[in-house]
Design an enzyme around this catalytic site. Structure first.
Site, PDB file in Angstrom:
ATOM      1  N   SER A 124      -5.577  -7.233   3.553  1.00  0.00           N
ATOM      2  CA  SER A 124      -5.847  -5.682   3.899  1.00  0.00           C
ATOM      3  C   SER A 124      -6.921  -5.524   4.642  1.00  0.00           C
ATOM      4  O   SER A 124      -7.820  -6.638   4.878  1.00  0.00           O
ATOM      5  CB  SER A 124      -6.501  -5.075   2.374  1.00  0.00           C
ATOM      6  OG  SER A 124      -7.257  -4.011   2.666  1.00  0.00           O
ATOM      7  N   GLU A 126      -9.440  -4.059   4.563  1.00  0.00           N
ATOM      8  CA  GLU A 126     -10.519  -3.838   3.901  1.00  0.00           C
ATOM      9  C   GLU A 126     -11.489  -4.878   4.028  1.00  0.00           C
ATOM     10  O   GLU A 126     -12.733  -5.005   3.821  1.00  0.00           O
ATOM     11  CB  GLU A 126     -10.621  -3.665   2.275  1.00  0.00           C
ATOM     12  CG  GLU A 126     -10.363  -2.296   1.830  1.00  0.00           C
ATOM     13  CD  GLU A 126     -11.848  -1.402   2.162  1.00  0.00           C
ATOM     14  OE1 GLU A 126     -12.593  -1.938   1.345  1.00  0.00           O
ATOM     15  OE2 GLU A 126     -11.703  -0.366   2.828  1.00  0.00           O
ATOM     16  N   TYR A 148     -13.420  -5.305  -4.132  1.00  0.00           N
ATOM     17  CA  TYR A 148     -11.982  -5.362  -3.901  1.00  0.00           C
ATOM     18  C   TYR A 148     -11.823  -6.330  -2.372  1.00  0.00           C
ATOM     19  O   TYR A 148     -10.969  -7.352  -2.236  1.00  0.00           O
ATOM     20  CB  TYR A 148     -11.364  -4.238  -3.560  1.00  0.00           C
ATOM     21  CG  TYR A 148      -9.976  -4.017  -3.185  1.00  0.00           C
ATOM     22  CD1 TYR A 148      -8.766  -4.249  -3.913  1.00  0.00           C
ATOM     23  CD2 TYR A 148     -10.042  -3.685  -1.577  1.00  0.00           C
ATOM     24  CE1 TYR A 148      -7.675  -4.134  -3.257  1.00  0.00           C
ATOM     25  CE2 TYR A 148      -8.781  -3.635  -1.172  1.00  0.00           C
ATOM     26  CZ  TYR A 148      -7.608  -4.041  -1.855  1.00  0.00           C
ATOM     27  OH  TYR A 148      -6.357  -3.911  -1.283  1.00  0.00           O
TER      28      TYR A 148
HETATM   29  P1  NAP Z   1      -0.373   0.048  -5.687  1.00  0.00           P
HETATM   30  O1  NAP Z   1       0.456   1.166  -5.643  1.00  0.00           O
HETATM   31  O2  NAP Z   1      -1.543   0.394  -6.489  1.00  0.00           O
HETATM   32  O3  NAP Z   1       0.435  -0.923  -6.569  1.00  0.00           O
HETATM   33  C1  NAP Z   1      -0.105  -2.148  -7.412  1.00  0.00           C
HETATM   34  C2  NAP Z   1       1.003  -2.962  -7.969  1.00  0.00           C
HETATM   35  O4  NAP Z   1       0.405  -4.027  -8.674  1.00  0.00           O
HETATM   36  C3  NAP Z   1       1.544  -2.188  -9.074  1.00  0.00           C
HETATM   37  O5  NAP Z   1       2.913  -2.411  -9.216  1.00  0.00           O
HETATM   38  C4  NAP Z   1       1.054  -2.578 -10.510  1.00  0.00           C
HETATM   39  O6  NAP Z   1       1.730  -2.566 -11.585  1.00  0.00           O
HETATM   40  C5  NAP Z   1       0.792  -4.244  -9.939  1.00  0.00           C
HETATM   41  N1  NAP Z   1      -0.094  -4.788 -10.710  1.00  0.00           N
HETATM   42  C6  NAP Z   1      -1.497  -4.580 -10.872  1.00  0.00           C
HETATM   43  N2  NAP Z   1      -2.154  -5.360 -11.729  1.00  0.00           N
HETATM   44  C7  NAP Z   1      -0.995  -6.522 -12.050  1.00  0.00           C
HETATM   45  C8  NAP Z   1      -1.186  -7.642 -12.827  1.00  0.00           C
HETATM   46  N3  NAP Z   1      -2.230  -8.100 -13.464  1.00  0.00           N
HETATM   47  N4  NAP Z   1       0.104  -8.252 -12.777  1.00  0.00           N
HETATM   48  C9  NAP Z   1       1.024  -7.773 -12.266  1.00  0.00           C
HETATM   49  N5  NAP Z   1       1.297  -6.702 -11.779  1.00  0.00           N
HETATM   50  C10 NAP Z   1      -0.002  -5.979 -11.490  1.00  0.00           C
HETATM   51  O7  NAP Z   1      -0.468  -0.683  -4.323  1.00  0.00           O
HETATM   52  P2  NAP Z   1       0.079  -0.234  -2.882  1.00  0.00           P
HETATM   53  O8  NAP Z   1      -0.543   0.462  -2.322  1.00  0.00           O
HETATM   54  O9  NAP Z   1       1.556  -0.493  -3.083  1.00  0.00           O
HETATM   55  O10 NAP Z   1      -0.352  -1.832  -2.362  1.00  0.00           O
HETATM   56  C11 NAP Z   1       0.724  -2.876  -2.410  1.00  0.00           C
HETATM   57  C12 NAP Z   1      -0.430  -4.185  -1.971  1.00  0.00           C
HETATM   58  O11 NAP Z   1      -0.709  -3.918  -0.698  1.00  0.00           O
HETATM   59  C13 NAP Z   1      -1.699  -4.306  -2.719  1.00  0.00           C
HETATM   60  O12 NAP Z   1      -1.871  -5.701  -2.916  1.00  0.00           O
HETATM   61  C14 NAP Z   1      -2.700  -3.752  -2.054  1.00  0.00           C
HETATM   62  O13 NAP Z   1      -4.132  -4.174  -2.358  1.00  0.00           O
HETATM   63  C15 NAP Z   1      -2.285  -4.193  -0.962  1.00  0.00           C
HETATM   64  N6  NAP Z   1      -2.641  -3.384   0.459  1.00  0.00           N
HETATM   65  C16 NAP Z   1      -2.389  -1.857   0.362  1.00  0.00           C
HETATM   66  C17 NAP Z   1      -2.682  -1.104   1.446  1.00  0.00           C
HETATM   67  C18 NAP Z   1      -2.491   0.317   1.327  1.00  0.00           C
HETATM   68  O14 NAP Z   1      -2.802   1.026   2.195  1.00  0.00           O
HETATM   69  N7  NAP Z   1      -1.443   0.853   0.467  1.00  0.00           N
HETATM   70  C19 NAP Z   1      -3.195  -1.343   2.596  1.00  0.00           C
HETATM   71  C20 NAP Z   1      -3.542  -2.941   2.672  1.00  0.00           C
HETATM   72  C21 NAP Z   1      -3.192  -3.789   1.480  1.00  0.00           C
HETATM   73  P3  NAP Z   1       1.643  -1.385 -12.552  1.00  0.00           P
HETATM   74  O15 NAP Z   1       2.576  -0.431 -12.035  1.00  0.00           O
HETATM   75  O16 NAP Z   1       1.973  -1.924 -13.820  1.00  0.00           O
HETATM   76  O17 NAP Z   1       0.134  -0.925 -12.435  1.00  0.00           O
HETATM   77  O1  G4F Z   2      -7.884   6.420   0.020  1.00  0.00           O
HETATM   78  P1  G4F Z   2      -8.933   5.383  -0.134  1.00  0.00           P
HETATM   79  O2  G4F Z   2      -9.290   5.457  -1.538  1.00  0.00           O
HETATM   80  O3  G4F Z   2      -8.546   4.067   0.479  1.00  0.00           O
HETATM   81  P2  G4F Z   2      -9.493   2.905   1.001  1.00  0.00           P
HETATM   82  O4  G4F Z   2     -10.761   2.697   0.273  1.00  0.00           O
HETATM   83  O5  G4F Z   2      -9.579   2.694   2.429  1.00  0.00           O
HETATM   84  O6  G4F Z   2      -8.575   1.504   0.396  1.00  0.00           O
HETATM   85  C1  G4F Z   2      -7.044   1.676   0.647  1.00  0.00           C
HETATM   86  O7  G4F Z   2      -6.833   1.062   1.888  1.00  0.00           O
HETATM   87  C2  G4F Z   2      -6.960  -0.335   1.826  1.00  0.00           C
HETATM   88  C3  G4F Z   2      -6.639  -0.902   3.409  1.00  0.00           C
HETATM   89  O8  G4F Z   2      -7.635  -0.478   4.118  1.00  0.00           O
HETATM   90  C4  G4F Z   2      -6.243  -1.023   0.835  1.00  0.00           C
HETATM   91  F1  G4F Z   2      -6.430  -2.546   0.940  1.00  0.00           F
HETATM   92  C5  G4F Z   2      -6.597  -0.520  -0.448  1.00  0.00           C
HETATM   93  O9  G4F Z   2      -5.840  -1.152  -1.318  1.00  0.00           O
HETATM   94  C6  G4F Z   2      -6.430   0.697  -0.553  1.00  0.00           C
HETATM   95  O10 G4F Z   2      -4.838   1.150  -0.443  1.00  0.00           O
HETATM   96  O11 G4F Z   2     -10.346   5.713   0.596  1.00  0.00           O
HETATM   97  C7  G4F Z   2     -10.404   6.133   1.939  1.00  0.00           C
HETATM   98  C8  G4F Z   2     -11.569   6.532   2.578  1.00  0.00           C
HETATM   99  C9  G4F Z   2     -12.820   5.914   2.082  1.00  0.00           C
HETATM  100  O12 G4F Z   2     -13.706   5.846   3.289  1.00  0.00           O
HETATM  101  C10 G4F Z   2     -13.610   6.740   1.041  1.00  0.00           C
HETATM  102  O13 G4F Z   2     -14.817   6.684   0.808  1.00  0.00           O
HETATM  103  O14 G4F Z   2     -11.681   7.980   1.832  1.00  0.00           O
HETATM  104  C11 G4F Z   2     -12.977   8.035   1.444  1.00  0.00           C
HETATM  105  N1  G4F Z   2     -13.019   9.065   0.409  1.00  0.00           N
HETATM  106  C12 G4F Z   2     -13.603  10.436   0.651  1.00  0.00           C
HETATM  107  N2  G4F Z   2     -13.806  11.128  -0.534  1.00  0.00           N
HETATM  108  C13 G4F Z   2     -12.523   9.221  -0.588  1.00  0.00           C
HETATM  109  C14 G4F Z   2     -12.804  10.409  -1.143  1.00  0.00           C
HETATM  110  N3  G4F Z   2     -11.564   8.439  -1.157  1.00  0.00           N
HETATM  111  C15 G4F Z   2     -10.981   8.728  -2.409  1.00  0.00           C
HETATM  112  N4  G4F Z   2     -10.199   7.884  -2.896  1.00  0.00           N
HETATM  113  N5  G4F Z   2     -11.395   9.788  -3.257  1.00  0.00           N
HETATM  114  C16 G4F Z   2     -12.241  10.755  -2.589  1.00  0.00           C
HETATM  115  O15 G4F Z   2     -12.427  11.910  -3.017  1.00  0.00           O
END
Ligand code: NAP
Ligand code: G4F
Length: 332
Positions: A124, A126, A148
């Protein structure tokens, strides 16, 4: 010959798009699912019956060894995580056990049960945290700002280490934020697009938000899962940044979403300290030149189109039949 893939996190946003994508390429798809007290198949319902389900949990190594033994996959996509940054402060141990130790559990399962499987780790942006250079590339040092981010940094380096130690085909995709109508409600994009739709329809009166100045590089999840697959089709395992190369503030996101429903966000958005984080990642902006040049990866959906797609989907979800010609509609 038909290829097979095991996906962890298949019920999540990315897992559901990846499963669809691989099924479309005639893969046999195995999905790891953990036991939940209520069904959580909303994202994957439409392809649920095409997936071979295996029970398991990232914190339980024996279940992962069993999953890999059973599936004998050509490719493993490790997407499961406690993925919500804000939750990682009140739940740092669970986040570490799933998002950090869960990765080495999965790597061990592959090393023991199918060492020639190709492995993808969901790293990520992050990890860049308090960024040391802009834009961020594969060589930018990490400075994570949340439990995280720290957990993902462990997951990243242990993946690199298994590649170097055991000659495994292990890749880490350093993905910047990516969103879709399937995004969890707690993430900022979906929280905003859902609220814009609900306020427009008279179902909600205000939107309480945290830091509106934070900047993110937001892309579309459907584009990003293609990059995961491309990494595992490469000749050599490597790590890649996947991003749009554009950054926007949370305020711009709010503005576009409310504009789409014909409202001025200033009339509805309230800042609430409850949503401000103990340590913030102020700016993310990725340079994905390496992925474009080496993988031939290309982006299709831009920022405004993404936000509008999400608001439109939320409007439809709440029963509005607004059918303005030319609006983006999710087709998959
Ligand atoms: P998400 O919608 O939160 O999905 C997370 C998945 O992980 C769900 O299927 C959840 O299952 C499963 N999970 C959680 N804990 C588990 C456990 N202990 N054992 C087995 N499965 C478990 O996340 P996403 O946005 O699709 O992201 C996918 C991956 O990419 C994650 O690793 C995230 O950290 C990473 N990532 C995401 C972003 C982004 O912007 N979306 C960016 C960079 C990296 P349940 O349905 O049972 O909860
Ligand atoms: O949507 P967010 O919660 O995503 P964040 O923290 O960037 O993380 C996501 O992206 C990562 C990749 O860079 C992934 F690895 C991670 O799993 C996840 O998918 O927040 C985005 C931004 C932050 O700066 C937060 O402080 O939005 C700001 N924010 C402002 N108000 C808020 C809010 N975020 C949330 N969730 N809720 C608010 O009310």
């Amino acid at each position: 010959m038909t290829k097979s893939a095991l996906i962890t996190g298949v019920t999540g946003q990315d897992g559901s798009y990846l499963a669809e994508f691989l099924l479309g390429k005639d893969y046999k798809v195995y999905g790891l699912r953990r036991r939940t007290s209520t069904p959580n198949f909303e994202n994957i319902e439409h392809v649920k019956d095409q997936i071979e389900w295996i029970d398991g949990d990232l914190t339980d190594l024996s279940s992962l060894i069993n999953a890999v033994q059973q599936a004998q996959p050509d490719e493993v996509y490790n997407l499961a995580a406690q993925s919500f940054v804000a939750t990682s402060w009140p739940q740092p141990i669970a986040t570490s056990q799933i998002t950090a130790v869960g990765v080495v559990n999965m790597l061990e399962a592959v090393r023991i049960a199918k060492p020639d499987a190709r492995f993808y780790q969901a790293s990520s942006s992050e990890m860049f945290g308090k960024v040391l250079e802009t834009p961020q590339t594969e060589t930018t040092p990490f400075w994570p700002r949340s439990p995280y981010g720290v957990a993902k940094t462990y997951g990243h380096w242990i993946t690199v280490n298994y590649r170097e130690s055991f000659d495994m085909f292990a890749c880490a995709g350093i993905l910047f934020n990516h969103e879709s109508p399937r995004r969890g409600m707690e993430f900022v994009t979906r929280k905003v697009t859902d609220a814009a739709a609900r306020i427009k329809l008279g179902l909600q009166s205000e939107l309480r938000m945290g830091n509106l100045d934070a900047k993110r590089d937001w892309g579309y999840a459907g584009d990003y899962v293609k990059a995961m697959w491309l990494m595992l089709q490469s000749d050599e395992p490597d790590d890649y940044v996947i991003s749009t190369g554009e950054t926007h503030t949370v305020e711009e996101l709010v503005d576009i979403a409310f504009q789409y429903v014909g409202l001025d966000w200033r009339d509805y958005v309230v800042t609430d300290p409850k949503f401000v984080r103990p340590a913030e990642v102020d700016l993310l902006l990725g340079d994905c030149t390496k992925a474009k040049e080496k993988l031939g990866w290309e982006l299709e959906v831009g920022f405004r189109e993404l936000v509008e797609m999400m608001v439109e989907s939320d409007l439809n979800h709440y029963g509005s039949r607004q059918q303005t010609p030319g609006l983006y509609r999710e087709t998959s």
